[in-house]
Design a protein around this motif. Sequence first.
Motif, mmCIF file in Angstrom:
data_model
loop_
_atom_site.group_PDB
_atom_site.id
_atom_site.type_symbol
_atom_site.label_atom_id
_atom_site.label_comp_id
_atom_site.label_asym_id
_atom_site.label_seq_id
_atom_site.Cartn_x
_atom_site.Cartn_y
_atom_site.Cartn_z
ATOM 1 N N ALA A 1 40.744 -19.689 -6.922
ATOM 2 C CA ALA A 1 40.730 -18.888 -6.350
ATOM 3 C C ALA A 1 40.952 -17.143 -6.066
ATOM 4 C CB ALA A 1 42.352 -18.704 -5.370
ATOM 5 N N ILE A 2 39.767 -16.473 -5.480
ATOM 6 C CA ILE A 2 39.265 -15.353 -6.110
ATOM 7 C C ILE A 2 39.156 -14.543 -4.891
ATOM 8 C CG2 ILE A 2 36.940 -15.781 -6.998
ATOM 9 C CD1 ILE A 2 37.164 -13.752 -9.292
ATOM 10 N N ASP A 3 40.205 -12.909 -5.019
ATOM 11 C CA ASP A 3 40.053 -11.685 -4.471
ATOM 12 C C ASP A 3 38.980 -11.109 -5.212
ATOM 13 O OD1 ASP A 3 41.901 -13.320 -2.876
ATOM 14 O OD2 ASP A 3 42.898 -11.167 -1.956
ATOM 15 N N MET A 4 38.050 -10.756 -4.512
ATOM 16 C CA MET A 4 37.425 -9.573 -4.797
ATOM 17 C C MET A 4 36.256 -8.997 -4.659
ATOM 18 S SD MET A 4 33.133 -9.752 -6.960
ATOM 19 C CE MET A 4 32.168 -9.961 -5.266
ATOM 20 N N HIS A 5 37.178 -7.222 -4.771
ATOM 21 C CA HIS A 5 36.539 -6.132 -3.544
ATOM 22 C C HIS A 5 35.876 -4.782 -4.927
ATOM 23 C CE1 HIS A 5 40.622 -6.569 -1.263
ATOM 24 N NE2 HIS A 5 40.502 -7.443 -2.631
ATOM 25 N N LEU A 6 34.633 -5.015 -4.517
ATOM 26 C CA LEU A 6 33.383 -3.927 -5.046
ATOM 27 C C LEU A 6 33.055 -2.836 -4.439
ATOM 28 C CD1 LEU A 6 30.302 -6.502 -5.442
ATOM 29 C CD2 LEU A 6 32.549 -5.962 -6.457
ATOM 30 N N PHE A 7 32.888 -1.513 -4.661
ATOM 31 C CA PHE A 7 33.696 0.123 -4.418
ATOM 32 C C PHE A 7 31.797 0.171 -4.509
ATOM 33 C CE2 PHE A 7 37.932 -1.661 -4.626
ATOM 34 C CZ PHE A 7 38.457 -1.710 -3.306
ATOM 35 N N GLU A 8 31.109 0.876 -3.060
ATOM 36 C CA GLU A 8 30.565 2.253 -4.067
ATOM 37 C C GLU A 8 30.499 3.510 -4.599
ATOM 38 O OE1 GLU A 8 26.124 2.475 -3.664
ATOM 39 O OE2 GLU A 8 27.108 1.158 -2.715
ATOM 40 N N ASP A 9 31.553 4.043 -4.323
ATOM 41 C CA ASP A 9 31.929 4.650 -5.314
ATOM 42 C C ASP A 9 33.251 4.797 -5.943
ATOM 43 O OD1 ASP A 9 29.877 6.482 -4.052
ATOM 44 O OD2 ASP A 9 31.207 6.849 -3.290
ATOM 45 N N GLY A 10 33.007 5.072 -7.088
ATOM 46 C CA GLY A 10 34.365 4.974 -8.099
ATOM 47 C C GLY A 10 34.132 5.286 -9.744
ATOM 48 N N ALA A 11 35.047 5.179 -10.568
ATOM 49 C CA ALA A 11 34.414 4.471 -12.193
ATOM 50 C C ALA A 11 34.858 3.630 -13.119
ATOM 51 C CB ALA A 11 34.658 6.663 -12.473
#
Length: 336
Positions: free
Chosen positions: A296-306
């Motif tokens: 089980a994995i929840d993945m959150h990808l963000f266009e802006d970040g560092a």
Amino acid sequence: MRIGDTTSRRAMLKGAALATGSAVIAARAQTAPGGGFLTFAQDTREPDLVLPLWPEGRMPGGPVPAITERIDDQTDNAGLRYRVAEHVTRPTLAYFAATNPTGASVLILPGGGYSRVGIDREGYEAARWFNAQGVAAFVLRYRLPADRWGGGALVALQDAQRAMRLIRAGGKWSVDPKRVTVWGGSAGGHLAMSLCVKVYDRTYPAIDAADRLLTRPDGAMLLYPVVSMGAGAHTGSKLALLGPDAAAADAAAWSFDQRLPGITPPIFLAHAVHDRVVPVDHALALFGAVRGSGGAIDMHLFEDGAHGLGLRGDPAWPMSDWPNLARRWQQRNGLA
């Protein structure tokens, strides 16, 4: 605070007052723009207790290299303290008591490319945030493979396994041993995944009763983690962990981008698409590996970040709201 097994009454009272202050800060953070998480970086609360990880003379992984431990104490451009430990010879576990404790706890593994280990950013600041949610927090200052210990790449994992066992053993704190999460950023995320995958690896001989306890965390929260030591590896972390002439078999043994054993706990993963340090490909590979193993994995990808933002991210970035996302993930998985 002095390293040792006891804490003065004055320090305990001060810690309780600061913990109460953290609850107020948490309430403000829920309504402030971008979550107001910077308040936890601005807080100056130090650990309630700092314990040596190993009994005197019983630390595995020797021989000890010819190094001298030091703290690089700086201030970043925003005026926030930015301490980093180098050449760690005496690993420690820093305990932050929770406000209104729920019994849940988290082991925090700061990043630093396996050649340094953070103290404030990705360390104490995250601990204060978790405390305000009722979660006891433990920040590990682990040994660094870059220093070329006799135990090689294993020394950081030895420390992480020992820390997980001490947390579950309790004694100076009371936590639910079935609700211990690990949190790691960057190379600390790689170390956290090592805990999740190398569950049956006996990296050191048992020292005491605590070493009979499980090292597998009940959940893992990963920010911009290093995942692969093969193609596309983060060069600095790979060099520090495995040295300049790493064999393909060693790189594979410390990579988590292929099919994994079906023993990994639930995972929360956050990464910026344009991360300039650890490419987002690491997160994508981990997601595929965990899903391929039925995990089980929840993945959150963000266009802006560092990379390395911790709680210091730009409030305009959705990625800076990762603590609230992680909090909801913890609640959904019974880890809060």
